[in-house]
Scaffold this motif. Structure first.
Motif, PDB file in Angstrom:
ATOM      1  N   PRO A 175      41.433  47.387  36.040  1.00  0.00           N
ATOM      2  CA  PRO A 175      40.011  47.700  35.867  1.00  0.00           C
ATOM      3  C   PRO A 175      39.205  46.448  35.581  1.00  0.00           C
ATOM      4  N   GLY A 176      38.028  46.393  36.218  1.00  0.00           N
ATOM      5  CA  GLY A 176      37.124  45.269  35.979  1.00  0.00           C
ATOM      6  C   GLY A 176      37.394  44.048  36.817  1.00  0.00           C
ATOM      7  N   ASP A 177      38.523  44.021  37.540  1.00  0.00           N
ATOM      8  CA  ASP A 177      38.859  42.822  38.302  1.00  0.00           C
ATOM      9  C   ASP A 177      38.102  42.728  39.612  1.00  0.00           C
ATOM     10  N   HIS A 178      37.562  43.833  40.093  1.00  0.00           N
ATOM     11  CA  HIS A 178      37.056  43.852  41.466  1.00  0.00           C
ATOM     12  C   HIS A 178      35.645  44.423  41.518  1.00  0.00           C
ATOM     13  N   ASP A 179      34.789  43.938  40.633  1.00  0.00           N
ATOM     14  CA  ASP A 179      33.445  44.486  40.594  1.00  0.00           C
ATOM     15  C   ASP A 179      32.668  44.221  41.869  1.00  0.00           C
ATOM     16  N   ASP A 180      33.055  43.182  42.612  1.00  0.00           N
ATOM     17  CA  ASP A 180      32.279  42.794  43.785  1.00  0.00           C
ATOM     18  C   ASP A 180      32.865  43.313  45.084  1.00  0.00           C
ATOM     19  N   VAL A 181      33.825  44.244  45.007  1.00  0.00           N
ATOM     20  CA  VAL A 181      34.428  44.754  46.226  1.00  0.00           C
ATOM     21  C   VAL A 181      33.342  45.359  47.113  1.00  0.00           C
ATOM     22  N   GLY A 182      33.378  44.999  48.395  1.00  0.00           N
ATOM     23  CA  GLY A 182      32.415  45.523  49.350  1.00  0.00           C
ATOM     24  C   GLY A 182      31.202  44.636  49.533  1.00  0.00           C
ATOM     25  N   HIS A 183      31.090  43.561  48.748  1.00  0.00           N
ATOM     26  CA  HIS A 183      29.965  42.650  48.883  1.00  0.00           C
ATOM     27  C   HIS A 183      30.467  41.303  49.381  1.00  0.00           C
ATOM     28  N   ALA A 184      29.639  40.608  50.131  1.00  0.00           N
ATOM     29  CA  ALA A 184      30.029  39.329  50.707  1.00  0.00           C
ATOM     30  C   ALA A 184      30.173  38.284  49.610  1.00  0.00           C
ATOM     31  N   HIS A 185      31.297  37.630  49.558  1.00  0.00           N
ATOM     32  CA  HIS A 185      31.548  36.582  48.582  1.00  0.00           C
ATOM     33  C   HIS A 185      32.822  35.868  48.989  1.00  0.00           C
ATOM     34  N   THR A 186      33.061  34.716  48.365  1.00  0.00           N
ATOM     35  CA  THR A 186      34.302  33.997  48.606  1.00  0.00           C
ATOM     36  C   THR A 186      35.317  34.437  47.571  1.00  0.00           C
ATOM     37  N   GLU A 187      36.507  34.735  48.039  1.00  0.00           N
ATOM     38  CA  GLU A 187      37.524  35.258  47.127  1.00  0.00           C
ATOM     39  C   GLU A 187      38.894  34.774  47.574  1.00  0.00           C
ATOM     40  N   THR A 188      39.733  34.487  46.602  1.00  0.00           N
ATOM     41  CA  THR A 188      41.115  34.107  46.873  1.00  0.00           C
ATOM     42  C   THR A 188      42.006  35.317  46.623  1.00  0.00           C
ATOM     43  N   LEU A 189      42.825  35.633  47.602  1.00  0.00           N
ATOM     44  CA  LEU A 189      43.648  36.845  47.551  1.00  0.00           C
ATOM     45  C   LEU A 189      45.118  36.492  47.668  1.00  0.00           C
ATOM     46  N   ASP A 190      45.938  37.300  47.024  1.00  0.00           N
ATOM     47  CA  ASP A 190      47.385  37.155  47.091  1.00  0.00           C
ATOM     48  C   ASP A 190      47.890  37.860  48.349  1.00  0.00           C
ATOM     49  N   PRO A 191      48.563  37.149  49.259  1.00  0.00           N
ATOM     50  CA  PRO A 191      49.057  37.824  50.477  1.00  0.00           C
ATOM     51  C   PRO A 191      49.983  38.999  50.175  1.00  0.00           C
ATOM     52  N   ALA A 192      50.685  38.960  49.044  1.00  0.00           N
ATOM     53  CA  ALA A 192      51.612  40.048  48.726  1.00  0.00           C
ATOM     54  C   ALA A 192      50.878  41.346  48.414  1.00  0.00           C
ATOM     55  N   ARG A 193      49.572  41.261  48.145  1.00  0.00           N
ATOM     56  CA  ARG A 193      48.797  42.450  47.803  1.00  0.00           C
ATOM     57  C   ARG A 193      47.588  42.598  48.726  1.00  0.00           C
ATOM     58  N   THR A 194      47.731  42.114  49.956  1.00  0.00           N
ATOM     59  CA  THR A 194      46.623  42.155  50.918  1.00  0.00           C
ATOM     60  C   THR A 194      47.154  42.581  52.283  1.00  0.00           C
TER      61      THR A 194
END
Length: 545
Positions: free
Chosen positions: A312-331
């Motif tokens: 909870p709280g980690d992904h407040d910007d989901v769905g909006h354009a922004h730069t983000e670093t993602l873990d391939p194991a969870r993408t």
């Protein structure tokens, strides 16, 4: 004679040769079609029955409203009659959707015959002032996917990296139902292959044939091609050669998962994963962390509820354009069915198959070719956009008939409340469909607003425009789409039933239900805009659940 009557008489004179025919012409285009006499009421003409319904809800009984295109007609191809011309001649106000929704003949009839000084409002364009949101049309739907390149980030000072250093990123294995190839199309159209699972992976030579080499702080575009639908997992390794001729220093390893032509939210072992499905992203070697990551500057698909509960709280910007670093194991990188493309006939593409073969392609980003620059005209498929239409209609009518402005505003407020309830109903009803089954396959490309507003995947359509004839390639793509996604139903617009043989044949061949959906027109069951949106939500829930 009043000024209004004199103006109408002059306008009628322009088509005097046809006026006698008009008096006896059959086929009135809507309830309340205007008469030749000036009855003192405000006369409004719209291009479509959907717009006429919106106007009637604002205008009430004090205004005469008619539409050029009949309720069951197709605005993309309707041919106006002399009766339609007469209705335009007697109009005080006109509303079109435009943005190239209506056939050119409809727009020409309106613009050429509307009396001078009568407001001529294009609702889709005017509604943006009232917070309507628009979606650009894509020149080629095959390009409307994520652009996935390669990147090196970080300074790598602790590793001795300089601008003369090289970073090597190699594919060491691919699991999947078909062949995967990663390549760059160079200036004169020749492909340069980075990765290709079709000829195997050779550890003995350090995977030399499947290695991309980049300078530090570099980025390259790249195309990713897949020959069959399914889940692909690409194992990647990276190292750094800090100085020419030096020993490579091992960096990170990662596995990147692609959902090709199948639902990206249902990948085994990836519950709660992020879904990358649009914009620009890169497989990135981070020299500071020594890791292979995914970096995205695009909107990312909404994560499933399990992930939100866990973090909870980690992904407040989901769905909006922004730069983000993602873990391939969870993408999961989504490769949709609209990414199907034909293997080019030019030399050098034999590794993808024979010319004309269909492959799933994430194309390299080519600036200036991605978006056509026009706007999808079907704004009303998002009820919030229809509310903006109503506000434009309210203010236009109030300016045209100030003595009735209070009534228009009261009617509009009541109707806006009904539309807000309709929006909530559509959202609530579609939310009952499991996310992994919200795949819409239909007649033509008219539902992008519905998809974006209510979280529905527009998985496929026969043709972009109902006026165009489907090709053999269109049929092949449609068949592969319904098979790969295992959809239980396809959706047919009732007013296009006579021209939708391909959709019905594909449904019959694959034992699928054919369910109704409404875009541009009504029928004898759905006769209002609110009916239309509620019927679509009910049909989606009934046929996809």
């Amino acid at each position: 004679m009043s000024a209004t009557s004199r103006r109408r008489a002059a306008a009628v004179g322009m088509i005097a040769a046809g006026s006698l025919v008009l008096a006896g012409c059959a086929g009135s285009t809507g309830a309340g079609s205007t008469g030749a006499a000036d009855d003192g009421r405000l006369h409004v003409v719209t291009t479509t029955a959907i717009l006429a319904d919106l106007v009637r809800n604002v205008a009430g009984d004090a205004v005469d409203v008619t539409s050029i295109v009949p309720p069951t007609g197709d605005p993309h191809s309707y041919d106006p009659t002399l009766r339609d011309v007469r209705d335009v001649v007697y109009a005080d106000v006109a509303f079109s959707n435009y943005l190239l929704l209506e056939d050119h003949a409809v727009v020409t009839t309106l613009d050429a015959n509307l009396p001078d000084g009568a407001p001529n409002i294009s609702l889709a364009e005017s509604a943006t002032k009232y917070a309507a949101e628009v979606i650009p049309l894509v020149e080629n739907v095959n390009l409307d996917t994520i652009w996935l390149g390669l990147r090196v980030s970080g300074a790598g000072e602790e590793l001795g990296a300089t601008r003369a250093s090289e970073v090597r990123l190699r594919a060491t294995d691919v699991e999947g139902p078909g062949r995967l190839a990663g390549y760059l199309t160079e200036t004169f159209g020749q492909p340069r292959t980075y990765f290709d699972s079709g000829d195997g992976f050779d550890a003995a030579d350090g995977y030399a044939r499947d290695t991309a080499t980049l300078p530090t702080d570099a980025h390259t575009h790249m195309s990713w091609a897949f020959t069959e639908p399914g889940i692909y997992r690409v194992a990647l390794e990276s190292d750094l050669v800090a100085e020419p001729g030096g020993q490579p220093q091992g960096l990170g390893r990662a596995t990147v998962t692609f959902a090709v032509g199948v639902d990206p939210y249902s990948v085994p072992g990836m519950a709660g994963a992020r879904v990358l499905d649009g914009g620009h992203a890169d497989v990135t070697v981070d020299l500071d962390d020594g890791a292979i990551l995914l970096q995205s500057d695009a909107p990312v698909g909404e994560q499933v509820a399990e992930a939100a509960d866990e973090h909870p709280g980690d992904h407040d910007d989901v769905g909006h354009a922004h730069t983000e670093t993602l873990d391939p194991a969870r993408t999961v990188v989504s490769v949709p069915n609209k990414a199907l493309a034909s293997v080019p006939t030019g030399p050098g593409f034999g590794f993808l198959g024979r010319p004309g073969d269909q492959v799933y392609l994430l194309p390299q980003a080519v600036l200036g070719k991605h978006v056509h620059g026009e706007i999808d005209p079907h704004l009303w498929q998002d009820v919030r956009n229809a509310q903006a239409y109503v506000e434009v209609i309210r203010d236009t009518l109030a300016a045209a008939a100030p003595g009735q402005a209070a009534g228009f505003r009261a009617n509009a407020e009541s109707y806006l409340a009904e539309l807000r309830a309709t929006d909530a109903y559509v959202e609530r009803t579609i939310a009952q469909i499991p996310r992994s089954r919200r795949h819409l396959v239909t007649t033509h490309d008219a539902f992008a607003y519905l998809g974006r507003a209510y979280d529905v995947d527009i998985a496929g359509f026969v043709t972009p425009n109902p006026a165009s004839e489907p090709s053999v390639a269109d049929r092949i793509k449609l068949t592969r789409t319904v098979q790969a996604l295992d959809v239980p139903a396809v959706f047919l617009e009732p007013n296009l039933a006579a021209r939708s043989t391909v959709l019905k044949e594909v449904a019959r061949e694959n034992d699928l239900r054919v369910c109704p959906i409404y875009s541009d027109a009504f029928d004898d069951r759905v006769t209002t805009y609110v009916d239309l949106m509620r019927a679509n939500a009910d049909s989606l829930r009934r046929c996809l659940t």
